[in-house]
Design an enzyme around this catalytic site. Structure first.
Site, PDB file in Angstrom:
ATOM      1  N   GLU A  18      -6.905   4.539   7.812  1.00 29.18           N
ATOM      2  CA  GLU A  18      -6.680   5.968   7.517  1.00 29.18           C
ATOM      3  C   GLU A  18      -7.910   6.571   6.845  1.00 29.18           C
ATOM      4  OE1 GLU A  18      -2.944   5.493   5.485  1.00 29.18           O
ATOM      5  OE2 GLU A  18      -1.971   5.027   7.388  1.00 29.18           O
TER       6      GLU A  18
ATOM      7  N   HIS B 275      -9.550   0.880   4.923  1.00 27.17           N
ATOM      8  CA  HIS B 275      -8.265   1.135   5.593  1.00 27.17           C
ATOM      9  C   HIS B 275      -8.504   2.115   6.743  1.00 27.17           C
ATOM     10  CE1 HIS B 275      -4.161   2.426   6.335  1.00 27.17           C
ATOM     11  NE2 HIS B 275      -3.767   1.334   5.696  1.00 27.17           N
TER      12      HIS B 275
ATOM     13  N   ASN C 223       0.872  -1.179   0.000  1.00 28.62           N
ATOM     14  CA  ASN C 223       0.000   0.000   0.000  1.00 28.62           C
ATOM     15  C   ASN C 223       0.907   1.227   0.000  1.00 28.62           C
ATOM     16  OD1 ASN C 223      -1.837   2.023   0.461  1.00 28.62           O
ATOM     17  ND2 ASN C 223      -2.216   1.473   2.606  1.00 28.62           N
TER      18      ASN C 223
ATOM     19  N   GLU D 268      -5.425  -5.143  10.636  1.00 27.53           N
ATOM     20  CA  GLU D 268      -4.475  -4.050  10.783  1.00 27.53           C
ATOM     21  C   GLU D 268      -4.766  -3.299  12.082  1.00 27.53           C
ATOM     22  OE1 GLU D 268      -2.478  -2.953   6.856  1.00 27.53           O
ATOM     23  OE2 GLU D 268      -4.097  -1.562   7.227  1.00 27.53           O
TER      24      GLU D 268
ATOM     25  N   GLY E 270       2.223   2.272  10.671  1.00 23.24           N
ATOM     26  CA  GLY E 270       3.142   3.396  10.505  1.00 23.24           C
ATOM     27  C   GLY E 270       3.795   3.849  11.797  1.00 23.24           C
TER      28      GLY E 270
ATOM     29  N   LYS F  93       0.069   4.273  -0.296  1.00 21.62           N
ATOM     30  CA  LYS F  93      -0.595   5.462   0.263  1.00 21.62           C
ATOM     31  C   LYS F  93      -0.424   6.646  -0.689  1.00 21.62           C
ATOM     32  CE  LYS F  93       0.362   3.542   4.764  1.00 21.62           C
ATOM     33  NZ  LYS F  93       0.092   3.666   6.172  1.00 21.62           N
TER      34      LYS F  93
ATOM     35  N   SER G 167       3.330  -2.167  10.384  1.00 28.08           N
ATOM     36  CA  SER G 167       4.785  -2.131  10.547  1.00 28.08           C
ATOM     37  C   SER G 167       5.457  -3.469  10.240  1.00 28.08           C
ATOM     38  CB  SER G 167       5.155  -1.634  11.951  1.00 28.08           C
ATOM     39  OG  SER G 167       4.649  -0.323  12.158  1.00 28.08           O
TER      40      SER G 167
HETATM   41  C1  PEP Z   1      -0.749   0.121   5.889  1.00 28.51           C
HETATM   42  O1  PEP Z   1      -0.681   1.212   5.357  1.00 28.51           O
HETATM   43  O2  PEP Z   1      -1.718  -0.605   5.652  1.00 28.51           O
HETATM   44  C2  PEP Z   1       0.321  -0.298   6.784  1.00 28.51           C
HETATM   45  C3  PEP Z   1       0.228  -1.453   7.379  1.00 28.51           C
HETATM   46  O3  PEP Z   1       1.374   0.576   6.945  1.00 28.51           O
HETATM   47  P1  PEP Z   1       2.792   0.252   7.670  1.00 28.51           P
HETATM   48  O4  PEP Z   1       3.298  -1.045   7.102  1.00 28.51           O
HETATM   49  O5  PEP Z   1       3.663   1.410   7.310  1.00 28.51           O
HETATM   50  O6  PEP Z   1       2.522   0.150   9.120  1.00 28.51           O
END
Ligand code: PEP
Length: 248
Positions: free
Chosen positions: A96, A94, A9, A164, A170, A11, A209
Site C-alpha cells: 500500500e 508494504h 497490521n 504479500e 484485503g 493499517k 487475507s
Molecule cells: C496486510 O495489510 O499486510 C494484509 C495482508 O492485509 P489482509 O490480511 O487484510 O489481506
C-alpha cells in the site's frame, strides 16, 4: 528452528477507545506458547499501545518509518523516535505504501538501514501484482525487490521478510498453500544468494487475507514461518485463532 511470528497490521484504523478494547482482549487472552506476536497500530496509537502491553508478551511495531533519524522532513517519523517510545519492529515496503506513496525499492533500502541503525527489527514486504503473476513474472518481481532492498547491506541479523502477493491483500483471495510455499522457498534461495544472512534461520511470513480458516494450512508449509495479518488482526477472536494456529 524458526520461532513462529504473527504480526497484526492495523493499517489506518482505530481510535483511543478501540485500541484499548482490542489490546485489552489480546493481552487478557492466554498467550499461545512459542509464538511471537507483534501488533502494528498507527503512529498516533503507538505510545498508548506500548503502555497497554507493558506487562504482556505482545510487542509493538510501526507500519513505516523515515529513512533518516532526524531533520527537516515534515510529517515523517524517525526510527530513533519509534525505538525511544518502546516500539520494537517496523513494517517496510508494504504494497500500500509502494502503491499510494510511490515508495521505491531504493527508498525502502534506505529505510531498512535507518531502522536497523535505531535497533528496530524490520519486516520487509515483497510481492507481485495479479498482472505480474499472470504474465509469469512473480518470481522475477520478488527477486528484484529483494535484491534492491538487501544486496550489500549489513546489520540484517534481525531481518524478517513477508511475502504479500498484492492481489491477495484485503481481497479475500489467498495464495494457495502450494503457491505460497513455492514463493517462500524461492525467497529463501534468493536470500542466501544476495544477503549476508543465515537464510535458513530467517523468518518469512505470508500475508494476504490470512483468516482463522486458512491459517493452519498455510502454517503447515515448511517455509512459512507465520503471517502478516491485516483485516483479521482487527478482530481479537480471529487474530487469537491465527496465533493459535501458528502454535499448533
Ligand atoms: C496486510 O495489510 O499486510 C494484509 C495482508 O492485509 P489482509 O490480511 O487484510 O489481506
Amino acid at each position: 528452528m524458526r520461532q513462529p511470528l504473527v504480526v497484526g497490521n492495523w493499517k489506518m484504523q482505530g481510535s483511543l477507545a478501540g485500541v484499548e478494547a482490542l489490546l485489552g482482549d489480546l493481552v487478557s487472552a492466554t498467550p499461545a506458547a512459542g509464538v511471537e506476536v507483534v501488533v502494528c497500530p498507527t503512529y498516533v496509537h503507538l505510545a498508548q499501545a506500548v503502555s497497554l502491553c507493558r506487562f504482556s508478551s505482545l510487542t509493538l511495531g510501526a507500519q513505516d518509518c523515515s529513512h533518516v533519524q532526524s531533520g527537516a522532513y515534515t510529517g515523517e517519523v524517525s526510527p530513533a523516535m519509534l525505538a525511544e517510545i518502546g516500539c520494537r519492529w517496523v513494517i517496510l515496503g508494504h504494497s500500500e505504501r509502494r502503491q499510494y506513496q510511490g515508495e521505491s525499492d531504493v527508498l525502502i533500502a534506505a529505510k531498512l538501514m535507518s531502522a536497523a541503525e535505531a535497533g528496530l527489527r524490520p519486516i520487509v514486504c515483497v510481492g507481485e501484482t495479479r498482472e505480474q503473476r499472470e504474465a509469469g513474472a512473480a518470481q522475477a518481481v520478488v527477486s528484484t525487490q529483494l535484491e534492491e532492498a538487501l544486496k550489500g547491506r549489513a546489520n540484517l541479523a534481525q531481518l524478517v521478510l513477508a511475502y504479500e502477493p498484492v492481489w491477495a491483500i484485503g481481497t479475500g483471495l489467498t495464495a494457495t498453500p502450494e503457491q505460497a510455499q513455492q514463493m517462500h522457498a524461492f525467497m529463501r534461495v534468493c536470500l542466501a544468494d544476495i544477503a549476508n544472512v543465515d537464510s535458513a534461520a530467517t523468518r518469512i511470513l505470508y500475508g494476504g487475507s490470512v483468516k482463522p480458516d486458512n491459517a493452519a494450512q498455510l502454517f503447515a508449509q515448511p517455509d512459512i514461518d507465520g503471517a502478516l495479518v491485516g483485516g483479521a488482526a482487527l478482530v481479537a477472536a480471529d487474530f487469537l485463532a491465527i496465533i493459535n494456529a501458528a502454535a499448533a
